[in-house]
Design a protein around this motif. Structure first.
Motif, PDB file in Angstrom:
ATOM      1  N   ASN A 512      -2.863  -8.131   8.150  1.00  0.00           N
ATOM      2  CA  ASN A 512      -2.207  -7.198   9.065  1.00  0.00           C
ATOM      3  C   ASN A 512      -1.284  -6.257   8.293  1.00  0.00           C
ATOM      4  O   ASN A 512      -1.333  -5.023   8.460  1.00  0.00           O
ATOM      5  CB  ASN A 512      -1.426  -7.996  10.133  1.00  0.00           C
ATOM      6  N   ALA A 513      -0.439  -6.836   7.437  1.00  0.00           N
ATOM      7  CA  ALA A 513       0.489  -6.019   6.633  1.00  0.00           C
ATOM      8  C   ALA A 513      -0.281  -5.076   5.718  1.00  0.00           C
ATOM      9  O   ALA A 513       0.092  -3.915   5.532  1.00  0.00           O
ATOM     10  CB  ALA A 513       1.407  -6.921   5.815  1.00  0.00           C
ATOM     11  N   LEU A 514      -1.363  -5.589   5.148  1.00  0.00           N
ATOM     12  CA  LEU A 514      -2.179  -4.750   4.254  1.00  0.00           C
ATOM     13  C   LEU A 514      -2.728  -3.530   4.981  1.00  0.00           C
ATOM     14  O   LEU A 514      -2.643  -2.408   4.497  1.00  0.00           O
ATOM     15  CB  LEU A 514      -3.346  -5.573   3.681  1.00  0.00           C
ATOM     16  N   GLN A 515      -3.301  -3.782   6.160  1.00  0.00           N
ATOM     17  CA  GLN A 515      -3.969  -2.692   6.897  1.00  0.00           C
ATOM     18  C   GLN A 515      -2.973  -1.717   7.529  1.00  0.00           C
ATOM     19  O   GLN A 515      -3.152  -0.505   7.452  1.00  0.00           O
ATOM     20  CB  GLN A 515      -4.873  -3.283   8.010  1.00  0.00           C
ATOM     21  N   LYS A 519      -2.018   0.117   3.408  1.00  0.00           N
ATOM     22  CA  LYS A 519      -3.156   1.057   3.331  1.00  0.00           C
ATOM     23  C   LYS A 519      -2.733   2.515   3.562  1.00  0.00           C
ATOM     24  O   LYS A 519      -3.061   3.397   2.752  1.00  0.00           O
ATOM     25  CB  LYS A 519      -4.242   0.635   4.330  1.00  0.00           C
ATOM     26  N   PRO A 520      -1.948   2.819   4.623  1.00  0.00           N
ATOM     27  CA  PRO A 520      -1.565   4.225   4.840  1.00  0.00           C
ATOM     28  C   PRO A 520      -0.793   4.826   3.660  1.00  0.00           C
ATOM     29  O   PRO A 520      -1.004   5.984   3.288  1.00  0.00           O
ATOM     30  CB  PRO A 520      -0.678   4.163   6.098  1.00  0.00           C
ATOM     31  N   LEU A 525      -0.709   8.299  -1.232  1.00  0.00           N
ATOM     32  CA  LEU A 525      -0.538   8.460  -2.684  1.00  0.00           C
ATOM     33  C   LEU A 525      -1.841   8.896  -3.356  1.00  0.00           C
ATOM     34  O   LEU A 525      -1.824   9.569  -4.382  1.00  0.00           O
ATOM     35  CB  LEU A 525      -0.042   7.143  -3.309  1.00  0.00           C
ATOM     36  N   ALA A 526      -2.982   8.513  -2.777  1.00  0.00           N
ATOM     37  CA  ALA A 526      -4.280   8.866  -3.360  1.00  0.00           C
ATOM     38  C   ALA A 526      -4.555  10.360  -3.268  1.00  0.00           C
ATOM     39  O   ALA A 526      -5.447  10.895  -3.950  1.00  0.00           O
ATOM     40  CB  ALA A 526      -5.402   8.076  -2.680  1.00  0.00           C
ATOM     41  N   ALA A 537      -3.252   4.898  -7.322  1.00  0.00           N
ATOM     42  CA  ALA A 537      -3.399   4.621  -5.878  1.00  0.00           C
ATOM     43  C   ALA A 537      -4.860   4.287  -5.564  1.00  0.00           C
ATOM     44  O   ALA A 537      -5.151   3.318  -4.848  1.00  0.00           O
ATOM     45  CB  ALA A 537      -2.925   5.813  -5.068  1.00  0.00           C
ATOM     46  N   GLN A 538      -5.785   5.092  -6.133  1.00  0.00           N
ATOM     47  CA  GLN A 538      -7.215   4.825  -5.884  1.00  0.00           C
ATOM     48  C   GLN A 538      -7.635   3.471  -6.458  1.00  0.00           C
ATOM     49  O   GLN A 538      -8.415   2.734  -5.849  1.00  0.00           O
ATOM     50  CB  GLN A 538      -8.069   5.964  -6.478  1.00  0.00           C
TER      51      GLN A 538
END
Length: 547
Positions: A512-515, A519-520, A525-526, A537-538
């Protein structure tokens, strides 16, 4: 040895002669290295009557050829017919013991010492001892230096008349006009003393020791210090104070730092040789002075002996000597560092409470030393200190230092401090980290200096690595929000380190924390304007499978 026509048995020697006369040094060297093969082919009699005289006559070659020859001859006893004929090896080795190149002479002496053991007592007096006398009274200093290494091997096995002659020759060489000869005699003084009868140690060796220890050349005086250990072990306790200690005291205060260095270097051996009473009265003050010496090399050599010196002190007053005499001398960085590096041993000797009281000011001062290498060294000992002093003492006295290193102006210190933090968390546990370290580390995230903000990220990486899954909540609730906030930093170096930190923290977080949180931020940053930020970032998105 000429005229090898038609005699096949002489063929090997003919080849040897050709190769020994060849202009190519390598061929000559190969020929010398094959000497044992050639000697076997010739047989013992012809080796004695032809090969050895030939070798004795041709000693004029390159040093490496002569070195190989000197070594070979030391293993030639059986090839000349065994111990009965071993004296045949003396002429070529005698010539080699007089050449100019030191390594060749030393190897010749080594071989002579070896084959001396294979002489019978009669042969030793008839053949070996006259060789030693010739070398000892040679015109060139090279032969006289070689003689110094041969006295001790023949002395125990000759008659009392010959022994008296050997002692006289050694005495003469100890006062030779050439410093190199006196140096050689000084280097063998301890060895020679060990084979002498005790009366002669007292009457002859002590006077020679005193003279050499007062020589005008410091290279001679420092070798006399080395001999002092052997001499002290030979004498009864009651004679040490009068016969050895005045000279040793003088050496410990010698005007040349090299001599004082030698005293410091041999200190533990001297301490064992003279015993507890003299150690307490004489060596303790001498050791104090060496620890405070004006030359760094001497202080460092003494510092290296602190542990052994303390361990060898008599138990009844060990603690008192260390607390009142040794630790107060610990003013120089290298001495303090040495005590700290041996902390576990010193701790066993005097106990942690007194040690912490006496060492703490030293530790604090070193931790703030102007030389960054000294600060670096103390950081490396911090986990050891932590283990010895315990968590309460550490938090009270040393925690502030550890945090201060994280914002040091030298990168190597900040890096070592981060690594130190990891070791401390491993030692004291995640709960300690949560209460003591994490709040301070997170506070650095708002530091105006971007290097310090980056250190926050490095520290978070190691704390997460140490605490792992069991303490996921600390990571998710306390550290992750700070890392995510730093993704908006003005400095690109900080932003790409955020991407690297998220890649390391990711595996500890729930999906949950990851997504929803990680992720955002990584996607933002990507598409950063900075190439490095984009790249890391990628890479994080790919590793964490967030694409």
């Amino acid at each position: 040895m000429a005229g090898a026509d038609g005699d096949d048995s002489l063929y090997p020697i003919a080849v040897l002669i050709d190769e020994l006369r060849n202009e190519d040094v390598q061929l000559r060297l190969n020929s010398i290295k094959k000497l044992s093969t050639i000697a076997l082919a010739l047989g013992v009699e012809r080796t004695r009557t032809e090969l050895l005289p030939f070798l004795t006559d041709t000693i004029y070659d390159e040093d490496e050829v002569l070195l190989a020859l000197a070594e070979q001859l030391g293993n030639f006893t059986m090839l000349v017919g065994g111990p009965e004929y071993v004296h045949c090896l003396l002429p070529p080795l005698e010539s080699l013991a007089t050449v100019e190149e030191t390594v060749v002479r030393d190897k010749a002496v080594e071989s002579l010492r070896k084959i001396s053991q294979e002489h019978s007592p009669v042969d030793l007096e008839v053949h070996f001892e006259p060789l030693v006398k010739r070398l000892a009274s040679g015109d060139w200093f090279t032969s006289r230096t070689s003689a110094c290494g041969l006295f001790s091997v023949c002395y125990p096995r000759v008659s009392s008349t010959v022994k008296a002659e050997i002692r006289q020759h050694f005495r003469t060489l100890c006062s030779d006009d050439t410093p190199m000869v006196r140096r050689a005699a000084a280097s063998k003084l301890g060895e020679f003393a060990k084979v002498l009868e005790l009366d002669y140690v007292k009457s002859d060796i002590i006077s020679l020791f005193t003279a050499l220890a007062s020589d005008e050349q410091d290279s001679v005086r420092l070798l006399a210090v080395e001999a002092c250990v052997s001499i002290a072990t030979l004498l009864p306790q009651e004679d040490l104070e009068t016969l050895v200690m005045p000279t040793l005291r003088q050496a410990a205060e010698d005007k040349s730092w090299r001599v004082r260095y030698m005293v410091a270097d041999k200190f533990s051996e001297l301490q064992k040789a003279v015993g507890p009473e003299i150690t307490k009265n004489d060596l303790v003050p001498a050791f104090q002075n060496l620890l405070k010496d004006c030359e760094a090399e001497v202080r460092a050599a003494a510092a290296n002996k602190v542990k052994e010196f303390c361990e060898n002190l008599p138990e009844d007053n060990r603690e008192q000597i260390i607390m009142t005499h040794i630790l107060p001398c610990v003013k120089c960085p290298e001495v303090r560092l040495n005590i700290i590096s041996n902390l576990d041993c010193v701790n066993e000797v005097i106990g942690i409470r007194q040690l912490s009281q006496s060492l703490l000011p030293a530790i604090v001062e070193l931790a703030e030393d102007a030389k960054w290498r000294v600060r670096l060294a103390i950081i490396e000992y911090m986990p050891l200190l932590a283990g010895q002093l315990g968590v309460e003492f550490f938090d009270e006295k040393l925690n502030t230092l550890c945090m201060a290193w994280l914002i040091d102006h030298v990168y190597a210190i900040r890096e070592a401090a981060t690594c130190n933090l990891m070791k401390l968390v491993e030692k004291f546990g995640a709960e300690w980290a949560q209460n003591t370290i994490v709040p301070k580390v997170l506070g650095m995230a708002n530091d105006p200096n971007y290097l310090h903000r980056m250190t926050t990220l490095f520290c978070i990486n190691v704390i997460v690595h140490c605490c792992g899954y069991p303490y996921r909540e600390i990571t998710t609730k306390q550290m992750l929000p700070v890392v995510l906030k730093m993704s908006n930093d003005q400095v690109a170096n900080v932003r790409f380190n955020v991407a690297k930190s998220l890649q390391k923290i990711g595996p500890v977080l729930d999906s949950n924390a990851l997504q929803t949180e990680v992720k955002p931020v990584l996607e933002k940053l990507a598409s950063d304007t900075d190439m490095d930020v984009k790249y890391f970032a990628q890479e994080a998105i790919s590793v964490l499978a967030l694409a």
